[in-house]
Structures are given as C-alpha cells and as structure tokens.
Design an enzyme around this catalytic site. Structure first.
Site, PDB file in Angstrom:
ATOM      1  N   GLU A 258      -5.283  -4.389  -6.041  1.00 20.15           N
ATOM      2  CA  GLU A 258      -4.965  -5.788  -6.311  1.00 20.15           C
ATOM      3  C   GLU A 258      -6.268  -6.559  -6.053  1.00 20.15           C
ATOM      4  O   GLU A 258      -6.877  -6.381  -5.001  1.00 20.15           O
ATOM      5  CB  GLU A 258      -3.879  -6.227  -5.321  1.00 20.15           C
ATOM      6  CG  GLU A 258      -3.051  -7.366  -5.808  1.00 20.15           C
ATOM      7  CD  GLU A 258      -1.988  -7.745  -4.774  1.00 20.15           C
ATOM      8  OE1 GLU A 258      -1.753  -8.941  -4.626  1.00 20.15           O
ATOM      9  OE2 GLU A 258      -1.431  -6.848  -4.115  1.00 20.15           O
TER      10      GLU A 258
ATOM     11  N   LYS B 292      -6.263  -5.985   4.287  1.00 23.06           N
ATOM     12  CA  LYS B 292      -7.107  -6.974   3.613  1.00 23.06           C
ATOM     13  C   LYS B 292      -6.918  -8.364   4.212  1.00 23.06           C
ATOM     14  O   LYS B 292      -7.854  -9.152   4.274  1.00 23.06           O
ATOM     15  CB  LYS B 292      -6.781  -7.001   2.121  1.00 23.06           C
ATOM     16  CG  LYS B 292      -7.599  -5.981   1.340  1.00 23.06           C
ATOM     17  CD  LYS B 292      -7.403  -6.150  -0.139  1.00 23.06           C
ATOM     18  CE  LYS B 292      -6.267  -5.281  -0.608  1.00 23.06           C
ATOM     19  NZ  LYS B 292      -6.070  -5.251  -2.044  1.00 23.06           N
TER      20      LYS B 292
ATOM     21  N   ARG C 228      -2.013   7.486   4.236  1.00 27.26           N
ATOM     22  CA  ARG C 228      -3.191   6.637   4.116  1.00 27.26           C
ATOM     23  C   ARG C 228      -4.221   7.046   5.155  1.00 27.26           C
ATOM     24  O   ARG C 228      -3.903   7.693   6.145  1.00 27.26           O
ATOM     25  CB  ARG C 228      -2.819   5.163   4.251  1.00 27.26           C
ATOM     26  CG  ARG C 228      -2.272   4.767   5.609  1.00 27.26           C
ATOM     27  CD  ARG C 228      -1.644   3.380   5.596  1.00 27.26           C
ATOM     28  NE  ARG C 228      -2.573   2.347   5.223  1.00 27.26           N
ATOM     29  CZ  ARG C 228      -2.432   1.562   4.154  1.00 27.26           C
ATOM     30  NH1 ARG C 228      -1.383   1.690   3.370  1.00 27.26           N
ATOM     31  NH2 ARG C 228      -3.304   0.636   3.882  1.00 27.26           N
TER      32      ARG C 228
HETATM   33  P1  ATP Z   1      -3.594  -4.231   1.834  1.00 27.29           P
HETATM   34  O1  ATP Z   1      -2.211  -3.830   2.231  1.00 27.29           O
HETATM   35  O2  ATP Z   1      -4.557  -4.332   2.950  1.00 27.29           O
HETATM   36  O3  ATP Z   1      -3.630  -5.399   0.904  1.00 27.29           O
HETATM   37  P2  ATP Z   1      -3.339  -2.406  -0.240  1.00 27.29           P
HETATM   38  O4  ATP Z   1      -3.038  -0.995   0.049  1.00 27.29           O
HETATM   39  O5  ATP Z   1      -2.216  -3.250  -0.662  1.00 27.29           O
HETATM   40  O6  ATP Z   1      -4.119  -3.011   0.974  1.00 27.29           O
HETATM   41  P3  ATP Z   1      -4.339  -2.317  -2.868  1.00 27.29           P
HETATM   42  O7  ATP Z   1      -5.415  -3.103  -3.481  1.00 27.29           O
HETATM   43  O8  ATP Z   1      -2.961  -2.557  -3.348  1.00 27.29           O
HETATM   44  O9  ATP Z   1      -4.467  -2.549  -1.320  1.00 27.29           O
HETATM   45  O10 ATP Z   1      -4.667  -0.763  -2.888  1.00 27.29           O
HETATM   46  C1  ATP Z   1      -5.169  -0.069  -3.999  1.00 27.29           C
HETATM   47  C2  ATP Z   1      -4.951   1.398  -3.791  1.00 27.29           C
HETATM   48  O11 ATP Z   1      -5.632   1.845  -2.627  1.00 27.29           O
HETATM   49  C3  ATP Z   1      -3.490   1.722  -3.597  1.00 27.29           C
HETATM   50  O12 ATP Z   1      -3.159   2.806  -4.439  1.00 27.29           O
HETATM   51  C4  ATP Z   1      -3.376   2.084  -2.155  1.00 27.29           C
HETATM   52  O13 ATP Z   1      -2.405   3.051  -1.954  1.00 27.29           O
HETATM   53  C5  ATP Z   1      -4.766   2.606  -1.822  1.00 27.29           C
HETATM   54  N1  ATP Z   1      -5.088   2.415  -0.416  1.00 27.29           N
HETATM   55  C6  ATP Z   1      -5.166   1.248   0.252  1.00 27.29           C
HETATM   56  N2  ATP Z   1      -5.431   1.451   1.547  1.00 27.29           N
HETATM   57  C7  ATP Z   1      -5.537   2.797   1.724  1.00 27.29           C
HETATM   58  C8  ATP Z   1      -5.792   3.661   2.838  1.00 27.29           C
HETATM   59  N3  ATP Z   1      -6.001   3.177   4.074  1.00 27.29           N
HETATM   60  N4  ATP Z   1      -5.829   4.991   2.627  1.00 27.29           N
HETATM   61  C9  ATP Z   1      -5.647   5.477   1.407  1.00 27.29           C
HETATM   62  N5  ATP Z   1      -5.385   4.748   0.321  1.00 27.29           N
HETATM   63  C10 ATP Z   1      -5.325   3.409   0.456  1.00 27.29           C
HETATM   64 MG    MG Z   2      -1.164  -4.033  -2.016  1.00 28.71          MG
END
Ligand code: ATP
Ligand code: MG
Length: 600
Positions: A62, A307, A297
């Site tokens: 995102e 984030k 994760r």
């Molecule tokens: P936040 O919750 O901090 O906003 P997010 O996971 O929602 O982070 P996205 O931009 O939606 O962030 O994530 C993009 C991709 O990265 C998703 O497929 C997510 O599963 C993966 N991802 C995010 N954080 C991790 C992590 N700590 N380990 C592995 N994959 C991750």
């Molecule tokens: Mg997200």
C-alpha cells in the site's frame, strides 16, 4: 558408507511455498491458463495466448509509507520464487484506500524494489500495476454479487452491525435488511455510487453466514461510502471496496497463481476463496483461480516495522526522516551501508515458515558483515585521536622527509590493488592505544616503568616504535605520546621482523590525513521488543543512537564515492553517506562494527 553430498545442490533451502509450487508445476495446475497481455476478466484472458509465465506472484504494498526490512523479505520471496520457477512477479500498488496514499511513497517504493535487485519488467513487458485501475471491475463484480443474491445493502449503523456480529463463541444475528430484494439493493448501491447517501448510512455486505464459526465469513462488508479524493481516480468514486474484497479480485485479474501474504490473513482465506468462486460462477473469472498462502512475517528485535509507528518517528522528528540511517526502512538501511545482497541473505536465511518467531537483530548485522568482508576495501581511520610524535625522525628518516607506506586494499584480494600513504613525524593514534600506567597485559604503547623500558609496538605498515613518554598540558591531560622509531623494522623490508612485538597500532598521518565527519550509529531502541504489550515504543528509544565525531582517515579516502563501503581496520564497516557527502569531503556512517558489541 554415507552417500556423497551433492555440492552442486541449490543453496536455496526448500520451504512449504516451494513445495506447493513444485506440486502445482508437476500437476500442471496452471498450465492451461491464458494471459491477455494485461490484467482483465475471464473473457480478456481467454482471448490471449497460453500464459508464458509458469507462475505469477505479486508484491502488493500500500503506498502509504516507505518499505521496511519486513517488506524486503516479502519482495525477495515473491520475486525470488517467480525467478526460480520461470514465472513473473507483478509489482502492484494496493491503492484502493483513498486516504494516506502519496506519490512520494510510490516513487520511494519503486526505488527500493529496484535497489534490492528486482525488476518488474521482463522481455519488454512491464508488470507494474495499480489496484485502483480495477475499480470499474470491482464495481461490476459487486453488482453481479447483488444480482445473484450474494450481497445486500445494509442500513444498520456501525454500532448495530458490531452488536449483531456475535463473538468467537456466539453466532451473529441476521440484519433486518438481509433479505431485501436484490433489485432494491441494486438500486441503493447505484445511488451510493451516485453520491446520494451519506457516509456511514449504508454499506454493501456479502451474504454468507452470520453463524459461521469464522467471524470473517459473517456477512463481511465489501463496499463503503467515502467522499474522499483518490490519488489516481480523483473524485470519480465516492464508494470504495474493502481490502478483503479488493485483494482477491486484484489477484484474479492479474492471473496470480500463488498469492503469498502474512499469517494474519489466514482467517481471511475462506472469504478470499468465496469471492473468487462466486465471480467464477458468474463467468467474470475463470478457473484455475489464485490460491492464497500465508507465511510468518519477519520480526526483528530492536526495531519496529509498523508503518504507522515509523511514520510517527518521522512526523515527531525522533529521527531525521524516512531515510535516517537508523530507520529499518530500505531507504534508511541503504544509507546506513546495508547492501542488497545482505538483505537477500537475511531473507534466505530466515526462510518461509508457518509459525511466528523473532529473529535477533544481530543476524541481520551478521549478514552485512559477511557480505562486506570480501567486498569492502580496507582503510585506516582514527576515531578518537591522540597525537604521537616520533622523536628520532630526523636521525632515522631524515629531516623534512616522509616515509612512503604501501598496504593492500584487501588482505585476501590482491586484485583490489594497493593503498599508498606516508608516515610523517607526527601521526594520530587511538587514544586507547597509549596508557601512561598500563593495565596488566596491555600490549600497546606505554612509557618506561620502574626498571623497565617503554613498550614497543608496530605501526601498521610502518616501523616498530618504542614509547618514551608523553606530553601534558597544565591541567595534567595527556596531549601527545612520544616514541622512537626502531631502525630497520619497516614492514615489508628484509629483517623487519627481527624485533618481535605483541601490539600493532593503526594510525593516520597528522599532516597528510584528512579530518572527516563520522556518524556513529547504534540501535534505535534499547529494548528487544520496543512495541510489545501495552508499552509506548517511544519510551524505548535509545538516546545514544547517533554520535557525531571528527575522525582522521587515510588521505586516499578523500576520493570516496557516495555509498562506497570500507572496512576501517579494527573498527568496522563504514559507508560514505549518500546524502550529505560532498565531492572530496565524504561523511562516513558506521554500518556495522567488526564484532557484535551487544552480545553478552
Ligand atoms: P503495515 O501494517 O505496517 O502498514 P503492511 O503489511 O500493511 O504494513 P503493506 O504495504 O500492505 O504493509 O505490505 C506489502 C506486503 O509486504 C504484504 O504482502 C505484506 O504481507 C508484506 N509484509 C509487510 N510486512 C512484512 C513483514 N514484517 N514480513 C514479511 N512480509 C511483510
Ligand atoms: Mg497493509
């Protein structure tokens, strides 16, 4: 007798994702799929040739912040699997949420993925997509669900909806609007789209099962009213799909085969499948449908990866921006001196597993050390300078002369070439290398003690010297150490090792070395899990995470290029800062020390 080990076996460890892909390839699960040349519905793809990509994965961030080390793991996994199995990985912006999304983030994300070593262009085609381009299809899918009796407009308010949702142990109860005629829901949905209803006044819900043991299947919301401008579609829409409805559709339009996400989405998989099956029944999508897989994760100690929290650190100026070298963002880590290879190594080593765990921060640091050990040229730097005067210079070397020294750029890579610098009558040494009264076992410089001569040590790549004393200011502070050169001991000359010494000292010429800003970074947090439990993560900020010093470095380092990495002998790996360095005036960031200073 044991079977010989196959040394040519791929270094890549296997994992459940690889197993799933290999099973699918063997069973030809996806072999009959067509690819319409761009994302689209069943008819669009059916008109195209057989899909040349054996599998399709995607990385779907995102655009509401900078990518962090957790994302790097997901990037390496998704792009890596596509690479290894003759597939394609799509770079997709999951930008269905009209708020919080900005072009700055889109640019930074693309930059970070490219820097990590991956590419969404293949054979002249670009696989860069924006989920907001699918709004028309998502709307059509929603109307289709309504027409087929699989969705309805609910006019309960948010509170009533929450109250009738049930709990983990109790079923929910049906909304009074659940059985309204499809034509009525369709009319209201169209009115929603036309902006005739207020935010929160009604919502489109999937009609599944309010008694499902999986709460996510209790008529989840799929479209809501939001009068918000979207960075891509402007004011075209005042209704937006929910993430859990949008995501499976995005995957299906892009013909994704293996949709890999983190474990929190496991309970959403039944709804993911439900949406796709219903749309396939209606002919909008075709089998085989994408399949969702969940992996644990990446959790690293001593950092935060939410984030929201990273943004808070930036907004409240606890650090100096998204690319502050202390941030676990890819922009920050790059500036800190992390290499793409070190992050790929971390992703590889931590594998893909089904259970959550914590990886110690030192594992990440170990990957960087391992990568830089063979790559980073060496250099001498004095971080805490004390002057050393060579008092017999004129007799041994000659008044007004300097002594040329040669050192390998890398001890194990002659092809890296040589460093050349001069020894001069005054040099800088580390303050800790001189002790007026030496502690037991001290091997470096100390002056004559009761009945004992001053100690001898070797100036690295130079002469053996013998300490004779020191100079002090009026307050008694040591201002310089004094030593004599031992003749005929120059490194690399015959007989130079006739005098045996136990200590070797790094140094920089006081007249020819250059003074440079060095930023010594440490962990941003003092707690292994700064945001565990109810704790405010800001309370765990390390007040000493950045220290600026002026260090002395070899003259050759004046030419260091931004992002060039060095091992400062005995100190650690440093990188020329890519933001603040000027031509001829590099600023160095501590990337990682030579040893793990946090280990007990
Ligand atoms: P936040 O919750 O901090 O906003 P997010 O996971 O929602 O982070 P996205 O931009 O939606 O962030 O994530 C993009 C991709 O990265 C998703 O497929 C997510 O599963 C993966 N991802 C995010 N954080 C991790 C992590 N700590 N380990 C592995 N994959 C991750
Ligand atoms: Mg997200």
């Amino acid at each position: 007798m044991t079977a010989p080990t196959d040394t040519k076996a791929p270094v890549t460890a296997t994992n459940f994702l690889r197993n799933a892909i290999e099973r699918d390839l063997e069973a030809n699960t996806y072999a009959g799929r067509h690819w319409g040349g761009s994302p689209g519905d069943a008819a669009h793809h059916a008109a195209g040739p057989l899909d040349p990509a054996k599998i399709r994965t995607r990385f779907p961030p995102e655009p509401n912040g900078y990518l962090h080390i957790g994302h790097a793991k997901s990037i390496c996994l998704n792009f890596g699997l596509a690479r290894d199995y003759a597939g394609v990985c799509h770079m997709r912006f999951d930008d269905t949420n009209p708020e919080k999304e900005e072009q700055e983030y889109v640019d930074a994300i693309l930059d970070a993925v490219r820097w990590l070593g991956f590419n969404w262009e293949q054979n002249g085609a670009s696989y860069l997509f924006y989920a907001s381009d699918y709004f028309d299809f998502m709307y059509r899918a929603a109307e289709t669900l309504i027409e087929r009796g699989h969705a309805y407009i609910d006019e309960q308010n948010a509170e009533a909806m929450r109250a009738t949702r049930g709990t983990l142990t109790e079923p929910g109860t049906n909304s009074p609007w659940r059985d309204r005629p499809a034509e009525e829901s369709l009319r209201l949905f169209r009115e929603m789209r036309a902006g005739k209803h207020a935010e929160g006044s009604m919502i489109l819900r999937a009609k599944i099962d309010m008694a499902s043991p999986n709460i996510n299947m209790r008529d989840p919301a799929i479209y809501r009213i939001r009068f918000a401008e979207h960075h891509n579609t402007g004011n075209t829409w005042c209704i937006y799909p929910m993430y859990t409805f949008a995501h499976p559709i995005e995957d299906a339009l892009e013909q994704i085969t293996h949709s890999i996400c983190t474990l929190e989405f496991e309970d959403q998989r039944p709804f993911y499948d439900w949406v796709l099956e219903r749309l396939a029944e209606a002919g909008l999508l075709a089998h085989p449908l994408p399949h969702q897989y969940e992996f644990a994760r990446l959790n690293l100690t001593y950092i935060v990866t939410s984030k929201r929290k990273l943004k808070q650190l930036v907004d409240e100026k606890h650090i100096e921006g998204w690319n502050d070298p202390r941030m676990p963002t890819l922009a920050g880590m790059r500036r800190r001196g992390y290499t793409p290879e070190s992050l790929q190594m971390l992703a590889e080593r931590t594998g893909a597993s089904k259970s959550n765990s914590w990886i110690d921060y030192s594992v990440l640091e170990g990957c960087l050390r391992e990568d830089l050990e063979g790559k980073a040229p060496r250099a001498m730097a004095v971080l805490d300078p004390l002057k050393l005067k060579l008092t017999n210079w004129d007799e041994v070397i000659g008044a007004g002369r300097v002594e040329a020294c040669v050192a390998p750029a890398h001890p194990h890579h002659p092809e890296f070439g040589e460093r050349r610098f001069n020894l001069t009558p005054e040099i800088w040494i580390e303050r800790e290398d001189f002790e007026e009264i030496p502690p037991k076992g001290f091997r470096r410089l100390y002056p004559p003690q009761a009945g004992q001569a001053g100690n001898m040590a070797r100036l690295k790549y130079g002469y053996v010297i013998e300490c004779t004393g020191c100079e002090k200011d009026a307050a008694g502070n040591i201002t310089a150490a004094l030593a004599r050169i031992v003749p005929d001991t120059k490194s690399g000359t015959p007989g130079s090792d006739s005098v045996k010494v136990k200590g070797v000292i790094t140094w920089v010429s006081a007249t020819q070395g250059i003074a440079t800003e060095v930023r010594l970074y440490d962990r941003l947090f003092t707690e292994a899990q700064p945001d565990a439990g109810e704790r405010n993560f800001l309370d765990a900020l390390n007040p000493n995470s950045k220290r600026i010093i002026t260090a002395w470095v070899e003259p050759g380092l004046a030419n260091a290029q931004a992002e060039q990495k060095f091992q400062f002998e005995r100190h650690g790996y440093f990188v020329a800062d890519r933001v603040d360095s000027r031509a001829g005036e590099p600023i160095f960031n501590l990337a990682v020390g030579l040893k793990d200073s946090w280990a007990k």
